[in-house]
Write an enzyme that holds these catalytic residues in place. Structure first.
Site, PDB file in Angstrom:
ATOM      1  N   HIS A  48      -8.603   0.148   9.982  1.00  0.00           N
ATOM      2  CA  HIS A  48      -7.271   0.299  10.557  1.00  0.00           C
ATOM      3  C   HIS A  48      -7.346  -0.093  12.024  1.00  0.00           C
ATOM      4  CE1 HIS A  48      -5.950   3.400   7.277  1.00  0.00           C
ATOM      5  NE2 HIS A  48      -6.353   2.248   6.780  1.00  0.00           N
TER       6      HIS A  48
ATOM      7  N   TRP B  34       1.565  -1.567   9.094  1.00  0.00           N
ATOM      8  CA  TRP B  34       2.176  -0.237   9.044  1.00  0.00           C
ATOM      9  C   TRP B  34       3.477  -0.281   9.835  1.00  0.00           C
ATOM     10  CZ3 TRP B  34       0.627   4.072   6.396  1.00  0.00           C
ATOM     11  CH2 TRP B  34       1.433   5.202   6.587  1.00  0.00           C
TER      12      TRP B  34
ATOM     13  N   GLU C 271      -4.341  -1.138   7.740  1.00  0.00           N
ATOM     14  CA  GLU C 271      -3.215  -0.740   8.594  1.00  0.00           C
ATOM     15  C   GLU C 271      -3.387  -1.409   9.939  1.00  0.00           C
ATOM     16  OE1 GLU C 271      -2.467   3.349   9.334  1.00  0.00           O
ATOM     17  OE2 GLU C 271      -2.630   3.963   7.233  1.00  0.00           O
TER      18      GLU C 271
ATOM     19  N   ARG D 160       0.872  -1.178   0.000  1.00  0.00           N
ATOM     20  CA  ARG D 160       0.000   0.000   0.000  1.00  0.00           C
ATOM     21  C   ARG D 160       0.908   1.225   0.000  1.00  0.00           C
ATOM     22  NH1 ARG D 160      -2.806   2.971   4.460  1.00  0.00           N
ATOM     23  NH2 ARG D 160      -4.731   3.885   3.653  1.00  0.00           N
TER      24      ARG D 160
ATOM     25  N   ASN E 227      -7.014   8.153   2.695  1.00  0.00           N
ATOM     26  CA  ASN E 227      -6.645   7.578   3.984  1.00  0.00           C
ATOM     27  C   ASN E 227      -7.465   8.192   5.121  1.00  0.00           C
ATOM     28  OD1 ASN E 227      -4.610   5.982   5.659  1.00  0.00           O
ATOM     29  ND2 ASN E 227      -4.359   8.028   6.531  1.00  0.00           N
ATOM     30  N   GLU E 228      -8.026   7.347   5.976  1.00  0.00           N
ATOM     31  CA  GLU E 228      -8.700   7.762   7.214  1.00  0.00           C
ATOM     32  C   GLU E 228      -9.468   9.067   7.020  1.00  0.00           C
ATOM     33  OE1 GLU E 228      -5.609   7.746  10.192  1.00  0.00           O
ATOM     34  OE2 GLU E 228      -5.246   5.598   9.928  1.00  0.00           O
TER      35      GLU E 228
ATOM     36  N   TYR F 144      -5.640  -0.212  15.539  1.00  0.00           N
ATOM     37  CA  TYR F 144      -4.647   0.210  16.526  1.00  0.00           C
ATOM     38  C   TYR F 144      -5.277   0.033  17.914  1.00  0.00           C
ATOM     39  CZ  TYR F 144      -1.968   1.945  12.544  1.00  0.00           C
ATOM     40  OH  TYR F 144      -1.264   2.035  11.368  1.00  0.00           O
TER      41      TYR F 144
END
Length: 558
Positions: free
Chosen positions: A243, A301, A272, A99, A176-177, A245
């Site tokens: 994503h 990531w 991610e 990516r 992105n985001e 996290y």
């Protein structure tokens, strides 16, 4: 990933602040709606078959009909355009997808059509599927200067000539985001509109869309509106990206989120994720295991170049493929990781490409053997199109365990156990992903450890702030011969946790910290020293460690 700007190359830090989280009772209605999703049948509207990748029954398929599961990493190209060679290194580690971070010019230097075309060429040359994303949308509504999804769609239309005809090789990740934690309800309408703008402009590619809430979708906006967004694509060729996290810090949360998409036959990929983060500690083991169990793609990531306090998310140090960090070792060589699960896209195998593996490397020879490290050297393999990397494995009977990968013909293995016998061998890999026969094996027995070493360690705190501090460690060689390769260990007496370290690669389990040498600190001459620096979190107190070992032997403290 949230980007911070600096006067030099931009620091990289994941854009996933968890400002708040829905309460269990407050989201009962949303949870019930999610449970009902599998009961609905989302029909595929009539449309011409896409010329490349396509979505069918919630799966990403190649033109051939082969199921394609992404196994790869993110690469921050827009800030490091001189590091395009990293794609070859990423491929050599076993990835099938990369990516690539691009900029529309709204917040960073624009990647123009020629640059995008070169990125695609390099992806194809290295037999990687290319997921291209515009990063300028990160945190829209909360991040100052962030661009809209409509602006991102305009950028894709501007560089369309670099992408037309690449539908077998490229997936377009619109932005992105694309929302932070403010006004994120607008994500649904904006995402539908951006998809339709690209389709109206003639884009036939599979389109990827990121979740709001800095990509983590803690409010479940993407989860609960995914069906309507998918239905809004006239080509029915959209895949969703979450994503993971700090919001995904338990296996239950990882499983619940991904299972809802699978049960609803809606395509999803983990675009991610990391092994640690400032907003919480993601459960990377659960992420990898669940993705493998469900057959879902993931993209870690990130390759290298992180800053702003999250350098620990680098998979390799300083873009050096021979310096895997602990996170890199976990993602590439660990359970359910890339090396064990990645399969190259069928488009490369069916395109008349190279199917001949390299010759076997020479039998490795061992040197500089200590109680915790050894250096292996071997004769190069040969290949018609060129060898791109070597995989070093530990052999135990019929079992092999990945030890490290390198682009050269030598590797220093660290973290070995004192007074232990090991057997190692090497494979060669070419750009097409073909792997050679295994080399001959070499037996290595490490030196005994546990005695007092000819070393002294100095530890000091150089700065503190609420919840964190910066420290320095000086390792002094008090012996009469040089140290060549080392591993330093200590145990924190408090709740300290290392977040980044320079001069070596750190790994922490509970209070125990292990640091292996960087290439430029591995040698400590007699009467010489090397220095390490680190940042860490802390509790209300910050007591210093009282004991250190170097290569398994105790050091004096100073």
């Amino acid at each position: 990933m949230r980007a911070l700007t600096r006067t030099t190359a931009p620091a990289r830090t994941p854009g996933t602040p968890r400002r708040r989280r829905p309460s269990r009772t407050g989201t009962l209605a949303v949870a019930l709606l999610g449970l009902l999703l599998p009961l609905f049948v989302f029909g595929t509207p009539a449309h011409a078959a896409p010329p490349g990748f396509r979505i069918e029954n919630g799966r990403l398929l190649e033109r051939s009909g082969n199921d394609f599961v992404m196994r790869g990493v993110n690469h921050a190209h827009t800030w490091y355009t001189d590091r395009i060679g990293s794609l070859a290194h990423i491929k050599a580690k076993g990835a099938n997808t990369v990516r690539v971070v691009l900029s529309s010019g709204d917040r960073w230097t624009r990647n123009d059509t020629a640059d995008v075309a070169n990125v695609v060429t390099q992806c194809k040359r290295n037999r990687l599927i290319c997921v291209l994303e515009v990063h300028d949308t990160t945190g829209y509504g909360e991040q100052s200067g962030a661009a809209t999804l409509s602006r991102a769609a305009d950028y894709w239309i501007d560089v369309q000539s670099a992408l037309t005809g690449q539908e077998d090789h490229v997936i377009v990740n619109i932005g992105n985001e694309p929302y932070g934690n403010n006004n994120y309800a607008g994500w649904t309408a904006d995402t539908k509109a951006a998809i339709q703008k690209l389709r109206a402009a003639g884009f036939d590619h599979t389109i990827m869309v990121d979740a709001p809430n800095w990509g983590q979708d803690w409010a479940f906006t993407m989860r609960d509106n995914a069906a309507s967004v998918f239905a809004a694509d006239p080509d029915a060729n959209t895949i969703f990206s979450i994503h993971m996290y700090g919001v995904f810090d338990t296996a239950a949360e990882v499983n619940d989120y991904l299972n809802r998409f699978v049960q609803a036959r809606l395509p999803i990929v983990i675009g991610e994720f990391g092994h640690d983060h400032s907003d919480g500690n993601p459960d990377e083991d659960a992420i990898l295991a669940t993705a493998q169990r469900l057959g879902l793609g993931y993209l870690g990531w990130s390759w290298s170049g992180n800053g702003g306090g999250v350098e620990y998310l680098d998979l390799v140090t300083g873009f050096d493929p021979d310096q895997l960090t602990s996170w890199g070792q976990r993602l590439f060589n660990g359970a359910n990781g890339i090396a064990a699960t990645s399969k190259e896209a069928a488009i490369y195998a069916s395109s008349g490409g190279d199917t001949t593996p390299p010759t076997a490397p020479g039998t490795p020879a061992a040197s500089a053997v200590t109680s915790s490290s050894a250096t292996l050297t071997w004769a190069a393999a040969t290949d018609a199109t060129g060898v791109t990397g070597y995989d070093v494995v530990r052999v135990s009977g019929s079992t092999e365990t990945a030890a490290t990968t390198t682009t050269g013909t030598s590797a220093t293995l660290t973290g070995l156990t004192p007074a232990t016998s090991y057997t190692f061998a090497v494979y060669a890999r070419d750009a097409a992903g073909n792997r050679s026969a295994r080399s001959g094996t070499v037996n290595v027995t490490t030196a005994s450890g546990g005695s007092t070493a000819a070393c002294a360690v100095g530890y000091r705190v150089t700065g503190e702030w609420p919840g964190g501090f910066q420290g320095e460690i000086v390792i002094r060689n008090t012996g009469t011969s040089a140290v060549d390769g080392w591993t330093l260990r200590w145990t924190f007496p408090g709740s300290q946790r290392v977040s980044s370290l320079w001069g070596g690669t750190a790994a922490q389990s509970g209070a125990a910290v292990t640091v292996t040498a960087a290439s430029y600190t591995a040698k400590i001459p007699a009467a010489g020293s090397v220095s390490l620096g680190f940042t860490a979190s802390r509790g209300t107190t910050n007591p210093a460690p009282t004991a250190f070992t170097l290569n398994g032997a105790s050091c004096t403290t100073s």
